[in-house]
Design a protein around this motif. Structure first.
Motif, PDB file in Angstrom:
ATOM      1  N   GLU A 530       0.836  -1.210   0.000  1.00 18.25           N
ATOM      2  CA  GLU A 530       0.000   0.000   0.000  1.00 18.25           C
ATOM      3  C   GLU A 530       0.867   1.256   0.000  1.00 18.25           C
ATOM      4  O   GLU A 530       0.526   2.255  -0.625  1.00 18.25           O
ATOM      5  CB  GLU A 530      -0.929  -0.029   1.210  1.00 18.25           C
ATOM      6  N   ASP A 531       2.013   1.208   0.701  1.00 20.03           N
ATOM      7  CA  ASP A 531       2.952   2.339   0.671  1.00 20.03           C
ATOM      8  C   ASP A 531       3.381   2.644  -0.757  1.00 20.03           C
ATOM      9  O   ASP A 531       3.614   3.806  -1.119  1.00 20.03           O
ATOM     10  CB  ASP A 531       4.202   2.022   1.498  1.00 20.03           C
ATOM     11  N   MET A 532       3.514   1.580  -1.576  1.00 17.51           N
ATOM     12  CA  MET A 532       3.952   1.762  -2.958  1.00 17.51           C
ATOM     13  C   MET A 532       2.794   2.021  -3.913  1.00 17.51           C
ATOM     14  O   MET A 532       2.994   2.136  -5.131  1.00 17.51           O
ATOM     15  CB  MET A 532       4.731   0.518  -3.421  1.00 17.51           C
ATOM     16  N   GLY A 533       1.571   2.107  -3.371  1.00 17.68           N
ATOM     17  CA  GLY A 533       0.404   2.350  -4.207  1.00 17.68           C
ATOM     18  C   GLY A 533      -0.022   1.139  -5.004  1.00 17.68           C
ATOM     19  O   GLY A 533      -0.639   1.280  -6.067  1.00 17.68           O
ATOM     20  N   LEU A 534       0.266  -0.060  -4.489  1.00 19.22           N
ATOM     21  CA  LEU A 534      -0.018  -1.293  -5.217  1.00 19.22           C
ATOM     22  C   LEU A 534      -1.145  -2.080  -4.544  1.00 19.22           C
ATOM     23  O   LEU A 534      -1.515  -1.817  -3.397  1.00 19.22           O
ATOM     24  CB  LEU A 534       1.237  -2.155  -5.301  1.00 19.22           C
ATOM     25  N   ARG A 535      -1.670  -3.028  -5.283  1.00 15.22           N
ATOM     26  CA  ARG A 535      -2.804  -3.830  -4.841  1.00 15.22           C
ATOM     27  C   ARG A 535      -2.422  -4.699  -3.635  1.00 15.22           C
ATOM     28  O   ARG A 535      -1.324  -5.262  -3.584  1.00 15.22           O
ATOM     29  CB  ARG A 535      -3.266  -4.707  -6.006  1.00 15.22           C
ATOM     30  N   GLU A 562       4.341  -3.466 -12.243  1.00 14.34           N
ATOM     31  CA  GLU A 562       3.300  -2.658 -11.604  1.00 14.34           C
ATOM     32  C   GLU A 562       3.880  -1.328 -11.120  1.00 14.34           C
ATOM     33  O   GLU A 562       3.251  -0.272 -11.273  1.00 14.34           O
ATOM     34  CB  GLU A 562       2.679  -3.423 -10.443  1.00 14.34           C
ATOM     35  N   ARG A 563       5.051  -1.387 -10.536  1.00 17.34           N
ATOM     36  CA  ARG A 563       5.681  -0.152 -10.047  1.00 17.34           C
ATOM     37  C   ARG A 563       6.066   0.754 -11.208  1.00 17.34           C
ATOM     38  O   ARG A 563       5.887   1.982 -11.144  1.00 17.34           O
ATOM     39  CB  ARG A 563       6.922  -0.502  -9.214  1.00 17.34           C
ATOM     40  N   ASP A 564       6.599   0.162 -12.264  1.00 14.22           N
ATOM     41  CA  ASP A 564       6.962   0.956 -13.440  1.00 14.22           C
ATOM     42  C   ASP A 564       5.734   1.650 -14.028  1.00 14.22           C
ATOM     43  O   ASP A 564       5.783   2.839 -14.394  1.00 14.22           O
ATOM     44  CB  ASP A 564       7.604   0.065 -14.508  1.00 14.22           C
ATOM     45  N   ALA A 565       4.632   0.901 -14.141  1.00 15.43           N
ATOM     46  CA  ALA A 565       3.413   1.469 -14.718  1.00 15.43           C
ATOM     47  C   ALA A 565       2.878   2.609 -13.856  1.00 15.43           C
ATOM     48  O   ALA A 565       2.444   3.649 -14.373  1.00 15.43           O
ATOM     49  CB  ALA A 565       2.356   0.379 -14.879  1.00 15.43           C
ATOM     50  N   ARG A 566       2.925   2.423 -12.535  1.00 13.61           N
ATOM     51  CA  ARG A 566       2.436   3.481 -11.646  1.00 13.61           C
ATOM     52  C   ARG A 566       3.323   4.713 -11.745  1.00 13.61           C
ATOM     53  O   ARG A 566       2.837   5.846 -11.788  1.00 13.61           O
ATOM     54  CB  ARG A 566       2.396   2.981 -10.204  1.00 13.61           C
ATOM     55  N   ARG A 567       4.645   4.508 -11.805  1.00 18.31           N
ATOM     56  CA  ARG A 567       5.575   5.628 -11.914  1.00 18.31           C
ATOM     57  C   ARG A 567       5.316   6.420 -13.203  1.00 18.31           C
ATOM     58  O   ARG A 567       5.268   7.657 -13.202  1.00 18.31           O
ATOM     59  CB  ARG A 567       7.014   5.113 -11.884  1.00 18.31           C
ATOM     60  N   THR A 568       5.119   5.702 -14.287  1.00 19.84           N
ATOM     61  CA  THR A 568       4.861   6.358 -15.573  1.00 19.84           C
ATOM     62  C   THR A 568       3.547   7.137 -15.533  1.00 19.84           C
ATOM     63  O   THR A 568       3.466   8.272 -16.014  1.00 19.84           O
ATOM     64  CB  THR A 568       4.814   5.309 -16.700  1.00 19.84           C
ATOM     65  N   ALA A 569       2.516   6.535 -14.936  1.00 20.19           N
ATOM     66  CA  ALA A 569       1.217   7.209 -14.859  1.00 20.19           C
ATOM     67  C   ALA A 569       1.307   8.480 -14.024  1.00 20.19           C
ATOM     68  O   ALA A 569       0.715   9.512 -14.376  1.00 20.19           O
ATOM     69  CB  ALA A 569       0.182   6.253 -14.266  1.00 20.19           C
ATOM     70  N   LEU A 570       2.062   8.423 -12.923  1.00 17.39           N
ATOM     71  CA  LEU A 570       2.197   9.614 -12.078  1.00 17.39           C
ATOM     72  C   LEU A 570       3.006  10.699 -12.778  1.00 17.39           C
ATOM     73  O   LEU A 570       2.737  11.896 -12.611  1.00 17.39           O
ATOM     74  CB  LEU A 570       2.862   9.227 -10.746  1.00 17.39           C
ATOM     75  N   GLU A 571       3.993  10.298 -13.553  1.00 15.41           N
ATOM     76  CA  GLU A 571       4.793  11.294 -14.280  1.00 15.41           C
ATOM     77  C   GLU A 571       3.975  12.001 -15.346  1.00 15.41           C
ATOM     78  O   GLU A 571       4.204  13.181 -15.651  1.00 15.41           O
ATOM     79  CB  GLU A 571       6.004  10.613 -14.925  1.00 15.41           C
ATOM     80  N   ARG A 572       2.998  11.303 -15.914  1.00 16.40           N
ATOM     81  CA  ARG A 572       2.165  11.886 -16.962  1.00 16.40           C
ATOM     82  C   ARG A 572       1.038  12.752 -16.400  1.00 16.40           C
ATOM     83  O   ARG A 572       0.492  13.592 -17.118  1.00 16.40           O
ATOM     84  CB  ARG A 572       1.566  10.781 -17.825  1.00 16.40           C
ATOM     85  N   SER A 573       0.682  12.499 -15.153  1.00 20.75           N
ATOM     86  CA  SER A 573      -0.464  13.228 -14.574  1.00 20.75           C
ATOM     87  C   SER A 573      -0.060  14.623 -14.100  1.00 20.75           C
ATOM     88  O   SER A 573       1.097  14.942 -13.933  1.00 20.75           O
ATOM     89  CB  SER A 573      -1.026  12.429 -13.407  1.00 20.75           C
TER      90      SER A 573
END
Length: 573
Positions: A530-535, A562-573
């Motif tokens: 959860e700290d990493m924003g994961l399921r 999963e971490r890579d995808a979340r990092r990319t999504a946050l960078e784009r937002s």
């Protein structure tokens, strides 16, 4: 190392200190995440840490069910269901597995025979300097790193009571060897030589090897010596409690969340946990369940009422619990019941006898002794790595406990606790989540691994290694954003440990017990995910079946993606 904030974090050299499970897992994850200069430093000539070949002694076996020591990229060989180990992997098999992992995934990344002498902040204020001794030729050198992960664990620096030390033995002319269980693999032959095999006409007061301590290592020493035909006596305040069954427990009990649910966690994520730990009925169900589990374990091991083998710690309030599985005929309890191991408990060895061939107990009894084996635990493995000033500034040593803390958990299962150990109330750990010194949290350049005592090494190691890598990469995480907030959060965790485990002074060996997840490892790893924003709660199941769904390491096979995808999504937002 000025200007590190302007450098790609992956280009900074990383030192992973220690080549046990924690060190190997961390290095592998960092490399997969693109860190280009990862060095594993170990004073040993081989990998494995506690499971290194030089530390494996005869009869050592894994105190976990199959799969709990597996590392995600490499399948672990299945144990034999028959034979003397009854489905458990031997120490030799675990050692070979870790060597195989290192050779396949970390070739060229591990530097052997490099003993860390001192770690200190780089003079620039950024990064670290490490003094290294090559134990083969005595050469000293100093290296610079941008990041450091301490994976030295809590079982590498023996704790020896002064009155039972080798120097105390020499002072009274004690004639036999005095060793700590950490030295057992190297000194086993000395012990055997010190005590002749038992003769058929031996007397009860014949000299024996005296083993001090009631933990798993002490019991293992007794088993080895008894199986070699030596007279052995174990003396301890109390013994580890144990799980045992006449047949292997089904996976939906032993490999699910079931055991973790009948123990409270720092926060209760589900309605079932809240029912079990905050209601009158839940409290009675929970404590009845543990009494039934231990009663069944005693029956499975054929331990009768009134036996000193029943003088164990309470499994609900302690972490000294061993999983014996199906009891073995040459195991500790069977040998003790057969009279091949003398068990004296509750008792305490105070000192060596003046005659040079005995030890004296706290009640005045004298035991003839050919040798003394100390299963007296360990001290922090960090103490010699930093000077006192740095230990204090980083908060790596025991911290004075906060007084009049506001934190308290109104759990019915925590009513009527046992008397607290005085050091539990006096000291606290300063390690946030058991992973990062709270005083250093905003720098993101130092982490520790192996402090959160857990029963599922493989699953926990996988999640922790990804948490540390995310932390070093500067990922957006649910962690305190200031030192003050981190200290406050760590004080809350320390308050929880005091209430949850009042008899366990966790802060005295922070390199091993800074945070005790133990059987609550499913909740602990969910917190880190959860700290990493994961399921979280990945084993699935419906409202009725989820507590019994097997938790499997394959649930984590895509954590990097999963971490890579979340990092990319946050960078784009």
């Amino acid at each position: 190392m000025a200007g590190l904030q302007n450098v790609d974090q992956r280009d900074l050299p990383v030192a992973v200190v220690g080549a046990g499970v924690a060190g190997l897992t961390t290095a592998h994850t960092l490399i997969r995440d693109g860190f280009s200069s990862v060095q594993v430093l170990t004073r040993d000539a081989e990998v494995g840490g506690t499971w290194a070949p030089s530390r494996i002694y005869p009869g050592l076996c894994l105190n976990n069910v199959y799969g709990e020591y597996r590392l995600s990229p490499l399948e672990m060989p299945a144990p034999l269901g028959t034979g003397p180990l009854r489905g458990r992997l031997s120490g030799q098999e675990v050692s070979e597995y870790l060597e195989n992992f290192a050779s396949r995934f970390l070739r060229g990344k591990i530097q052997f025979s490099k003993e860390v002498q001192r770690i200190r902040r780089h003079p620039s204020g950024e990064g670290w300097q490490i003094d290294l001794l090559d134990v083969r030729d005595g050469h000293m050198e100093t290296r610079t790193y941008g990041r450091v992960v301490l994976c030295t664990g809590g079982c590498s620096a023996p704790k020896v009571p002064e009155l039972l030390s080798s120097s105390a033995a020499a002072a009274v002319g004690f004639k036999g060897p005095v060793i700590h269980t950490a030295q057992f693999a190297a000194k086993a032959n000395d012990l055997l030589s010190s005590c002749a095999p038992i003769q058929t006409d031996h007397k009860l007061d014949d000299a024996s090897v005296v083993v001090v301590g009631g933990g798993k290592s002490a019991q293992d020493m007794c088993v080895f010596l008894a199986n070699e035909g030596r007279k052995v006596t174990i003396v301890c305040h109390d013994l580890d409690v144990f799980l045992a069954s006449s047949e292997p427990l089904p996976p939906f009990i032993r490999k699910s969340r079931f055991l973790s649910l009948i123990l409270p966690h720092i926060h209760l994520r589900t309605a079932l946990e809240r029912f079990l730990h905050t209601t009158w009925l839940g409290r009675h169900i929970t404590h009845f369940a543990w009494k039934a589990i231990i009663a069944y374990s005693f029956r499975s091991a054929k331990v009768p009422a009134g036996s000193p083998l029943r003088n164990t710690v309470d499994p609900f309030w302690n972490v000294r619990l061993n999983d014996e599985g199906v009891p073995r005929p040459n195991g500790f309890h069977a040998l003790a019941l057969a009279g091949k191991i003398d068990v004296i408990t509750p008792a305490h060895v105070e000192r060596f006898g003046e005659d040079g061939q005995s030890v004296v107990l706290d009640d005045g009894r004298i035991l003839c002794a050919n040798a003394l084996v100390l299963g007296t635990g360990y001290k922090s493995s960090w103490e010699h790595l930093f000077d006192e000033k740095d230990l204090d500034e980083l908060g790596l040593g025991p911290q004075p406990a906060a007084q009049n803390t506001e934190y308290h958990w109104e759990y019915t299962t925590l009513l009527d606790p046992p008397t607290a150990h005085p050091d539990t109330m006096r000291w606290s750990s300063g390690i946030y989540r058991g992973l990062v010194p709270a005083k250093n949290i905003t720098r993101r350049d130092l982490a520790v691994f192996g402090t959160g005592l857990t029963t599922n090494i493989g699953y926990t190691s996988e999640v922790v290694s990804h948490w540390i890598s995310s932390y070093f990469l500067g990922d957006r995480m649910r962690i305190p954003d200031s030192v003050e907030a981190a200290i406050s959060a760590t004080e809350r965790e320390a308050s929880w440990l005091k209430q949850r485990f009042p008899q366990v002074p966790t802060a005295l060996n922070p390199s091993y017990t800074a945070f005790l997840s133990f059987l609550n490892w499913p909740q602990y790893t969910d917190d880190l995910l959860e700290d990493m924003g994961l399921r979280v709660m990945r084993s699935g199941g419906n409202a009725l079946t989820w507590p019994f769904k097997v938790v499997d390491l394959d649930e984590l096979k895509n954590l990097k993606e999963e971490r890579d995808a979340r990092r990319t999504a946050l960078e784009r937002s």
